[in-house]
Motif scaffolding. Structure first.
Motif, PDB file in Angstrom:
ATOM      1  N   ARG A 152       0.233  -3.585  10.517  1.00  0.00           N
ATOM      2  CA  ARG A 152       0.260  -4.796  10.316  1.00  0.00           C
ATOM      3  C   ARG A 152      -0.124  -5.311   8.896  1.00  0.00           C
ATOM      4  NH1 ARG A 152      -0.525  -4.678  16.036  1.00  0.00           N
ATOM      5  NH2 ARG A 152       1.477  -5.266  17.166  1.00  0.00           N
ATOM      6  N   GLU A 155      -0.362  -3.664   6.119  1.00  0.00           N
ATOM      7  CA  GLU A 155       0.501  -3.233   5.249  1.00  0.00           C
ATOM      8  C   GLU A 155       1.697  -4.190   5.233  1.00  0.00           C
ATOM      9  OE1 GLU A 155       2.146   0.764   5.754  1.00  0.00           O
ATOM     10  OE2 GLU A 155       0.301   1.623   6.025  1.00  0.00           O
ATOM     11  N   ALA A 156       2.175  -4.815   6.262  1.00  0.00           N
ATOM     12  CA  ALA A 156       3.013  -5.743   6.046  1.00  0.00           C
ATOM     13  C   ALA A 156       2.638  -7.177   5.656  1.00  0.00           C
ATOM     14  CB  ALA A 156       3.550  -6.192   7.691  1.00  0.00           C
ATOM     15  N   LEU A 170       2.323  -6.525   1.974  1.00  0.00           N
ATOM     16  CA  LEU A 170       3.803  -6.649   1.323  1.00  0.00           C
ATOM     17  C   LEU A 170       4.359  -8.238   1.463  1.00  0.00           C
ATOM     18  CD1 LEU A 170       6.650  -5.492   0.349  1.00  0.00           C
ATOM     19  CD2 LEU A 170       7.103  -5.260   2.623  1.00  0.00           C
ATOM     20  N   LEU A 216      12.245  -7.756  10.361  1.00  0.00           N
ATOM     21  CA  LEU A 216      10.611  -7.901  10.420  1.00  0.00           C
ATOM     22  C   LEU A 216      10.232  -8.848  11.743  1.00  0.00           C
ATOM     23  CD1 LEU A 216       8.471  -6.205   9.220  1.00  0.00           C
ATOM     24  CD2 LEU A 216       7.800  -8.091   7.580  1.00  0.00           C
ATOM     25  N   GLU A 269       8.856  -7.634  15.233  1.00  0.00           N
ATOM     26  CA  GLU A 269       7.470  -8.126  15.499  1.00  0.00           C
ATOM     27  C   GLU A 269       7.412  -9.028  16.860  1.00  0.00           C
ATOM     28  OE1 GLU A 269       4.434 -10.811  16.427  1.00  0.00           O
ATOM     29  OE2 GLU A 269       6.040 -11.593  15.500  1.00  0.00           O
ATOM     30  N   GLU A 320       7.337  -1.063  11.708  1.00  0.00           N
ATOM     31  CA  GLU A 320       7.253  -0.281  10.644  1.00  0.00           C
ATOM     32  C   GLU A 320       8.419   0.071   9.782  1.00  0.00           C
ATOM     33  OE1 GLU A 320       4.445   3.581   9.755  1.00  0.00           O
ATOM     34  OE2 GLU A 320       5.574   3.694  11.689  1.00  0.00           O
ATOM     35  N   THR A 329       9.317  -3.068   7.749  1.00  0.00           N
ATOM     36  CA  THR A 329       8.416  -3.207   6.664  1.00  0.00           C
ATOM     37  C   THR A 329       8.772  -2.352   5.225  1.00  0.00           C
ATOM     38  OG1 THR A 329       6.643  -3.544   8.024  1.00  0.00           O
ATOM     39  CG2 THR A 329       5.971  -3.146   5.693  1.00  0.00           C
ATOM     40  N   ARG A 330       9.263  -1.112   5.793  1.00  0.00           N
ATOM     41  CA  ARG A 330       9.467  -0.293   4.571  1.00  0.00           C
ATOM     42  C   ARG A 330      10.960  -0.650   3.974  1.00  0.00           C
ATOM     43  NH1 ARG A 330       7.524   4.616   7.895  1.00  0.00           N
ATOM     44  NH2 ARG A 330       5.386   4.792   6.893  1.00  0.00           N
ATOM     45  N   GLU A 357      10.294  -3.730   1.913  1.00  0.00           N
ATOM     46  CA  GLU A 357       9.802  -3.124   0.548  1.00  0.00           C
ATOM     47  C   GLU A 357      10.665  -2.831  -0.450  1.00  0.00           C
ATOM     48  OE1 GLU A 357       5.696  -1.009  -0.980  1.00  0.00           O
ATOM     49  OE2 GLU A 357       6.661  -0.229   0.824  1.00  0.00           O
TER      50      GLU A 357
END
Length: 98
Positions: free
Chosen positions: A10, A12-13, A16, A40, A44, A53, A56-57, A60
């Motif tokens: 979370r 990391e998200a 970002l 995302l 969630e 996860e 999120t990647r 990015e």
């Protein structure tokens, strides 16, 4: 995954998403970035940490590929409705840091 993994994912998200709010992109670029934000949000809402996860990647990558390069076509900050959604998601995720 344990709760420390979830908190790290979370965090990391959030990092970002905060970077995304500072991006400038074309309208088409924002449309693509928004699809990543949609994924995302869905992950969630479903409480699916693995999917979250992965989303999120993917976001990015999308954000990196679609941010406007200096001197290219007119770039703009995130459209206000998207910015509100991102800010809300950031707030939600920060509230889940446990």
């Amino acid at each position: 995954m344990d709760t420390s993994d979830a908190a790290e994912i979370r965090a990391e998200a959030v990092s970002l998403l905060e970077r995304v709010t500072r991006l400038k992109a074309t309208e088409a670029g924002w449309n693509v970035i928004e699809t990543g934000i949609d994924a995302l949000v869905l992950a969630e809402e479903a409480g699916d940490l693995k999917e979250f996860e992965q989303a999120t990647r993917e976001l990015e990558i999308l954000a990196g590929n679609h941010r406007a390069k200096v001197g290219t076509v007119p770039a703009k900050p995130a459209p206000p409705p998207l910015r509100v959604r991102v800010d809300h998601l950031i707030h939600t995720l920060k509230g889940q840091k446990k």
